[in-house]
Design an enzyme around this catalytic site. Structure first.
Site, PDB file in Angstrom:
ATOM      1  N   LYS A 103       5.724  20.968  -8.941  1.00 11.95           N
ATOM      2  CA  LYS A 103       5.474  22.404  -8.796  1.00 11.95           C
ATOM      3  C   LYS A 103       6.727  23.226  -8.492  1.00 11.95           C
ATOM      4  O   LYS A 103       6.786  24.402  -8.817  1.00 11.95           O
ATOM      5  CB  LYS A 103       4.429  22.647  -7.697  1.00 11.95           C
ATOM      6  CG  LYS A 103       3.015  22.289  -8.119  1.00 11.95           C
ATOM      7  CD  LYS A 103       2.015  22.673  -7.042  1.00 11.95           C
ATOM      8  CE  LYS A 103       0.613  22.282  -7.434  1.00 11.95           C
ATOM      9  NZ  LYS A 103      -0.384  22.644  -6.439  1.00 11.95           N
ATOM     10  N   ASN A 141       2.022  26.517 -10.345  1.00 10.20           N
ATOM     11  CA  ASN A 141       1.015  25.497 -10.697  1.00 10.20           C
ATOM     12  C   ASN A 141       0.509  25.668 -12.122  1.00 10.20           C
ATOM     13  O   ASN A 141      -0.270  24.857 -12.596  1.00 10.20           O
ATOM     14  CB  ASN A 141      -0.171  25.501  -9.715  1.00 10.20           C
ATOM     15  CG  ASN A 141      -1.093  26.683  -9.940  1.00 10.20           C
ATOM     16  OD1 ASN A 141      -0.646  27.753 -10.353  1.00 10.20           O
ATOM     17  ND2 ASN A 141      -2.370  26.511  -9.683  1.00 10.20           N
ATOM     18  N   ASP A 196      -2.977  29.026  -7.128  1.00 12.71           N
ATOM     19  CA  ASP A 196      -3.656  28.310  -6.027  1.00 12.71           C
ATOM     20  C   ASP A 196      -4.177  29.280  -4.958  1.00 12.71           C
ATOM     21  O   ASP A 196      -5.336  29.220  -4.555  1.00 12.71           O
ATOM     22  CB  ASP A 196      -2.704  27.308  -5.364  1.00 12.71           C
ATOM     23  CG  ASP A 196      -2.562  26.015  -6.157  1.00 12.71           C
ATOM     24  OD1 ASP A 196      -3.468  25.699  -6.962  1.00 12.71           O
ATOM     25  OD2 ASP A 196      -1.543  25.332  -5.975  1.00 12.71           O
ATOM     26  N   ALA A 220       2.368  23.720   5.818  1.00 13.16           N
ATOM     27  CA  ALA A 220       3.392  24.603   5.248  1.00 13.16           C
ATOM     28  C   ALA A 220       3.905  24.016   3.929  1.00 13.16           C
ATOM     29  O   ALA A 220       5.009  24.305   3.498  1.00 13.16           O
ATOM     30  CB  ALA A 220       4.541  24.800   6.239  1.00 13.16           C
ATOM     31  N   GLY A 227       2.954  23.019  -0.342  1.00 11.79           N
ATOM     32  CA  GLY A 227       2.712  23.858  -1.516  1.00 11.79           C
ATOM     33  C   GLY A 227       1.451  24.690  -1.408  1.00 11.79           C
ATOM     34  O   GLY A 227       1.486  25.909  -1.636  1.00 11.79           O
ATOM     35  N   ALA A 228       0.328  24.065  -1.066  1.00  9.10           N
ATOM     36  CA  ALA A 228      -0.940  24.793  -1.000  1.00  9.10           C
ATOM     37  C   ALA A 228      -0.891  25.839   0.119  1.00  9.10           C
ATOM     38  O   ALA A 228      -1.338  26.977  -0.057  1.00  9.10           O
ATOM     39  CB  ALA A 228      -2.099  23.820  -0.772  1.00  9.10           C
ATOM     40  N   GLN A 267      -9.078  28.654  -9.236  1.00 16.22           N
ATOM     41  CA  GLN A 267      -7.728  28.618  -9.823  1.00 16.22           C
ATOM     42  C   GLN A 267      -7.834  28.155 -11.270  1.00 16.22           C
ATOM     43  O   GLN A 267      -7.136  28.661 -12.151  1.00 16.22           O
ATOM     44  CB  GLN A 267      -6.727  27.830  -8.969  1.00 16.22           C
ATOM     45  CG  GLN A 267      -7.049  26.366  -8.685  1.00 16.22           C
ATOM     46  CD  GLN A 267      -6.594  25.443  -9.793  1.00 16.22           C
ATOM     47  OE1 GLN A 267      -5.595  25.705 -10.436  1.00 16.22           O
ATOM     48  NE2 GLN A 267      -7.339  24.376 -10.028  1.00 16.22           N
TER      49      GLN A 267
HETATM   50  P1  NDP Z   1       2.368  19.037   0.311  1.00 13.60           P
HETATM   51  O1  NDP Z   1       2.810  17.624   0.295  1.00 13.60           O
HETATM   52  O2  NDP Z   1       3.238  20.087  -0.291  1.00 13.60           O
HETATM   53  O3  NDP Z   1       2.080  19.486   1.831  1.00 13.60           O
HETATM   54  C1  NDP Z   1       1.336  18.678   2.706  1.00 13.60           C
HETATM   55  C2  NDP Z   1       1.153  19.409   4.034  1.00 13.60           C
HETATM   56  O4  NDP Z   1       0.275  18.607   4.833  1.00 13.60           O
HETATM   57  C3  NDP Z   1       2.426  19.590   4.832  1.00 13.60           C
HETATM   58  O5  NDP Z   1       2.384  20.819   5.518  1.00 13.60           O
HETATM   59  C4  NDP Z   1       2.381  18.419   5.816  1.00 13.60           C
HETATM   60  O6  NDP Z   1       3.063  18.672   7.032  1.00 13.60           O
HETATM   61  C5  NDP Z   1       0.896  18.374   6.099  1.00 13.60           C
HETATM   62  N1  NDP Z   1       0.453  17.080   6.619  1.00 13.60           N
HETATM   63  C6  NDP Z   1       0.395  15.899   5.955  1.00 13.60           C
HETATM   64  N2  NDP Z   1      -0.096  14.943   6.775  1.00 13.60           N
HETATM   65  C7  NDP Z   1      -0.335  15.534   7.981  1.00 13.60           C
HETATM   66  C8  NDP Z   1      -0.836  15.082   9.233  1.00 13.60           C
HETATM   67  N3  NDP Z   1      -1.195  13.817   9.412  1.00 13.60           N
HETATM   68  N4  NDP Z   1      -0.975  15.990  10.238  1.00 13.60           N
HETATM   69  C9  NDP Z   1      -0.629  17.284  10.060  1.00 13.60           C
HETATM   70  N5  NDP Z   1      -0.124  17.769   8.904  1.00 13.60           N
HETATM   71  C10 NDP Z   1       0.015  16.913   7.878  1.00 13.60           C
HETATM   72  O7  NDP Z   1       0.928  19.032  -0.388  1.00 13.60           O
HETATM   73  P2  NDP Z   1       0.169  20.260  -1.071  1.00 13.60           P
HETATM   74  O8  NDP Z   1       0.331  21.457  -0.218  1.00 13.60           O
HETATM   75  O9  NDP Z   1       0.534  20.355  -2.505  1.00 13.60           O
HETATM   76  O10 NDP Z   1      -1.350  19.763  -1.021  1.00 13.60           O
HETATM   77  C11 NDP Z   1      -2.062  19.749   0.194  1.00 13.60           C
HETATM   78  C12 NDP Z   1      -3.526  19.487  -0.099  1.00 13.60           C
HETATM   79  O11 NDP Z   1      -4.063  20.599  -0.813  1.00 13.60           O
HETATM   80  C13 NDP Z   1      -3.780  18.260  -0.989  1.00 13.60           C
HETATM   81  O12 NDP Z   1      -4.811  17.495  -0.400  1.00 13.60           O
HETATM   82  C14 NDP Z   1      -4.232  18.847  -2.311  1.00 13.60           C
HETATM   83  O13 NDP Z   1      -5.170  18.012  -2.973  1.00 13.60           O
HETATM   84  C15 NDP Z   1      -4.898  20.131  -1.851  1.00 13.60           C
HETATM   85  N6  NDP Z   1      -4.961  21.149  -2.895  1.00 13.60           N
HETATM   86  C16 NDP Z   1      -6.187  21.669  -3.201  1.00 13.60           C
HETATM   87  C17 NDP Z   1      -6.299  22.629  -4.168  1.00 13.60           C
HETATM   88  C18 NDP Z   1      -7.654  23.160  -4.504  1.00 13.60           C
HETATM   89  O14 NDP Z   1      -7.768  23.824  -5.534  1.00 13.60           O
HETATM   90  N7  NDP Z   1      -8.683  22.957  -3.679  1.00 13.60           N
HETATM   91  C19 NDP Z   1      -5.122  23.145  -4.909  1.00 13.60           C
HETATM   92  C20 NDP Z   1      -3.869  22.578  -4.461  1.00 13.60           C
HETATM   93  C21 NDP Z   1      -3.816  21.598  -3.493  1.00 13.60           C
HETATM   94  P3  NDP Z   1       4.660  18.379   7.221  1.00 13.60           P
HETATM   95  O15 NDP Z   1       5.376  19.518   6.568  1.00 13.60           O
HETATM   96  O16 NDP Z   1       4.824  18.352   8.684  1.00 13.60           O
HETATM   97  O17 NDP Z   1       4.922  17.053   6.550  1.00 13.60           O
END
Ligand code: NDP
Length: 285
Positions: A71, A92, A107, A132, A134-135, A256
């Site tokens: 992305k 996206n 998104d 924080a 992508g989503a 989306q």
């Molecule tokens: P990223 O990898 O970009 O971000 C993941 C985020 O989750 C980070 O902020 C990370 O924190 C946090 N995180 C991961 N594990 C933990 C934990 N154990 N405790 C606290 N925070 C945690 O992923 P995306 O943003 O791309 O995707 C996130 C979710 O959104 C996915 O499950 C995806 O499937 C879903 N999604 C859903 C969509 C929809 O249409 N419904 C569209 C797009 C995404 P840190 O920065 O500290 O590592």
């Protein structure tokens, strides 16, 4: 003669991508609208995106979706960006406009449409976003652009969280703060809308939930999750138990996808068909 045997092509590039159900939903929508489009779910490994984007041009594809891990990297292969995609720093979906590749991020817009469908507006509201990545970036920027008064960003990684809050303060009218998240997060009492935008709870880890002090969730709050597989997350269950209104991640996924459908085809998306197709896919009523 004069028959056309060529379908218009769209699709998705990602890795992993095998379990992404978007193609089923988009193909059902094309069929419902009588459009000769095909949606290809394509595994593109990290490092191969440049070649894949050349293929979008070479195959005259109408556009493409990008998912993990492409992305952000895709930005360097595009000709133009929407204002929101530029602000979010991630794309996206891409539209091929007569050979020029234009990137957008739907998104956060899909999330807001899903909320609106439940009668919820973010205007003037205090929004607390967990995550924080992508989503979370797409959702928090779009909430700010749509008139949210306050945006709290809670994230484990303080640098990512602070950077996102800073961006919202600098580039939008919303007042953003970073909430450090080391241990059980207390949801700020003035929160109107709480959103899990982390990947916690995603299949197969369906027994995980974000580390939140769930007793700080109040019945007046709306609580939403981005996780759609499985949409019945423990996070939403805990919030529902405290009397909050809950909204699952399917609506964001459908909406989306509906925006992408329209940007590619110029045709209004059959949202009901798309919703039902996804529900069938997940075995939901
Ligand atoms: P990223 O990898 O970009 O971000 C993941 C985020 O989750 C980070 O902020 C990370 O924190 C946090 N995180 C991961 N594990 C933990 C934990 N154990 N405790 C606290 N925070 C945690 O992923 P995306 O943003 O791309 O995707 C996130 C979710 O959104 C996915 O499950 C995806 O499937 C879903 N999604 C859903 C969509 C929809 O249409 N419904 C569209 C797009 C995404 P840190 O920065 O500290 O590592």
């Amino acid at each position: 003669m004069g028959k056309n045997y060529r379908s218009e092509l769209v699709g998705a590039f990602g890795c992993p991508i095998d379990e992404n159900p978007t193609g089923v939903m988009e193909e059902a929508a094309f069929q419902a609208k009588g459009l000769d489009y095909r949606y290809l779910t394509i595994k593109v490994n990290e490092g191969d995106l440049e070649d894949a984007m050349k293929a979008v041009r070479a195959f005259n594809m109408r556009g493409i979706n990008l998912t993990i891990p492409h992305k952000v990297e895709v930005l360097r292969y595009l000709d133009e960006l929407s204002e929101a995609a530029e602000l979010i720093g991630a794309v996206n979906m891409v539209v091929n406009k007569d050979g020029k590749l234009w990137g957008e991020n739907t998104d956060g817009k899909g999330f807001l449409t899903s909320l609106r469908g439940e009668g919820i507006s973010v205007e003037g509201k205090a929004v607390t976003v967990l995550g924080a990545g992508g989503a979370a970036r797409a959702i928090s920027v779009e909430c700010a652009l749509a008139g949210a008064a306050k945006v709290n960003i809670a994230n484990r990684d303080a640098e990512r969280g602070t950077e996102l809050a800073g961006l919202i303060n600098e580039r939008t009218g919303a007042d953003a703060s970073f909430l450090p998240w080391d241990t059980k997060l207390k949801v700020p009492a003035d929160t109107d809308i709480l959103i899990n935008a982390t990947s916690v709870g995603l299949y197969p880890n369906v027994n995980d939930k974000p580390d939140v002090d769930y007793d700080t969730i109040k019945p007046e709050m709306t609580v939403s999750d981005v996780i759609f597989n499985d949409p019945h997350t423990l996070f939403l269950w805990e919030a529902g138990r405290r009397g909050a209104k809950t909204i699952n991640g399917l609506g964001m996924l459908v909406n989306q996808g509906a925006l992408n459908f329209t940007l590619w085809t110029g045709v209004e998306a059959p949202v009901d068909v798309m919703t039902q197709t996804l529900k069938n896919e997940f075995g939901l009523k």
